[in-house]
Write a protein that holds these residues in place. Structure first.
Motif, PDB file in Angstrom:
ATOM      1  N   ALA A 133       0.888  -1.358  -0.109  1.00  0.00           N
ATOM      2  CA  ALA A 133      -0.023   0.005   0.013  1.00  0.00           C
ATOM      3  C   ALA A 133       0.726   1.138  -0.004  1.00  0.00           C
ATOM      4  N   TRP A 134       1.996   1.297   0.957  1.00  0.00           N
ATOM      5  CA  TRP A 134       2.661   2.399   0.967  1.00  0.00           C
ATOM      6  C   TRP A 134       3.612   2.820  -0.220  1.00  0.00           C
ATOM      7  N   MET A 135       4.230   1.732  -0.862  1.00  0.00           N
ATOM      8  CA  MET A 135       4.868   2.092  -2.039  1.00  0.00           C
ATOM      9  C   MET A 135       4.030   2.149  -3.231  1.00  0.00           C
ATOM     10  N   LEU A 136       2.818   1.627  -3.502  1.00  0.00           N
ATOM     11  CA  LEU A 136       1.838   2.026  -4.580  1.00  0.00           C
ATOM     12  C   LEU A 136       1.524   3.431  -4.273  1.00  0.00           C
ATOM     13  N   GLY A 137       1.127   4.038  -3.200  1.00  0.00           N
ATOM     14  CA  GLY A 137       0.588   5.150  -2.896  1.00  0.00           C
ATOM     15  C   GLY A 137       1.679   5.981  -3.229  1.00  0.00           C
TER      16      GLY A 137
END
Length: 292
Positions: free
Chosen positions: A189-193
């Motif tokens: 989630a963090w890397m995609l965001g």
């Protein structure tokens, strides 16, 4: 011994193909009229038509994505259909390669054939004197036959910053993919965001670059072959970054809803393929449009 065959899902009739066709038609008509109106400095219906086409395209994308997601989460897709999706995505990216190859080919033709030819190369001295007396075969071509002059958009500043941003976004998306494959949902989630944020920053800086080109450098679509190739290549790439960012946003919301597993996530993989392709195109564009 009886053979078993997987059931191949055939979707019901959908309105989205015709909506997409109408959207692309409106975008083409609106964009053409915007260009014509900008050259004549008049106000017309180009911008409203273009805006209507873009809105219709967004509606089509989200509507069609929703149908695809519902079908996938309902377990309607088979392994055979999954292979079809992979082949379809591969051919789609190949068509995009050919799309950009045409524009890079036009740039190559102008720089290595047309301009030297106008400058008198290959025993065309008479052609040079007849068509454009006093023409100097240099690139970028900053003066048009009508006397319009412009300045070159160099690689320093915003173009270099945008190149770094896109390269970093490929790295963050890769780690998001690794997180998905390893079941690390927080990393996913963090890397995609972060990838989405970088894509939005890239688009914002490209708008700033265009404002700088128009206001400070006099670089417009009326700036001859240099202005035309610059805006066509960077503009179409910007459209692809916009589409890629929208795709990543859809994937992000699906991740938040718990979609995708380490062994079943082709939608995420397809979006990743597309984003990496867009990044590779920008690197080539940065080299051939800004540096060389």
């Amino acid at each position: 011994m009886q053979q078993s065959y997987e059931k191949y899902y055939v979707p019901a009739q959908s309105p989205w193909p015709i909506v997409g066709a109408v959207a692309l038609f409106l975008i083409a008509v609106g964009a053409a009229n915007v260009v014509i109106e900008s050259t004549k400095s008049v106000d017309g219906y180009g911008k409203p038509i273009l805006l209507a086409g873009l809105l219709a395209l967004l509606v089509m994308l989200f509507g069609w994505f929703k149908n695809q997601i519902d079908e996938s989460m309902s377990g309607l897709y088979s392994a055979q259909l999954g292979r079809s999706y992979r082949q379809g995505m591969a051919w789609f990216i190949f068509s995009e390669v050919m799309f950009f190859a045409a524009f890079f080919g036009a740039l190559f033709y102008a720089r290595t054939i047309a301009i030297p030819w106008l400058g008198g190369a290959s025993n065309n001295a008479m052609t040079n004197e007849v068509l454009w007396p006093g023409f100097e075969a240099v690139w970028p071509l900053l003066t048009t036959p009508g006397g319009t002059t412009t300045q070159q958009m160099g690689p320093a500043g915003l173009p270099t910053i945008n190149t770094i941003i896109l390269l970093v976004s490929s790295v963050t998306l890769h780690f998001a993919h690794v997180g998905l494959e390893q079941g690390k949902r927080k990393q996913l989630a963090w890397m995609l965001g972060l990838t989405i944020v970088l894509g939005c920053v890239f688009l914002t800086l490209q708008v700033e670059e265009y404002i700088h080109a128009y206001n400070d450098l006099g670089l417009t679509l009326q700036s001859g072959i240099y202005g035309n190739t610059f805006f066509l290549l960077t503009g179409f790439h910007g459209m692809h970054v916009t589409l890629g960012t929208i795709i990543l946003m859809v994937l992000f919301f699906r991740v938040l809803k718990g979609h995708f597993t380490p062994h079943n996530h082709f939608a995420f993989q397809a979006g990743s393929w597309y984003w990496h392709f867009v990044d590779v195109v920008w690197v080539m564009l940065f080299v051939f449009v800004y540096i060389l």
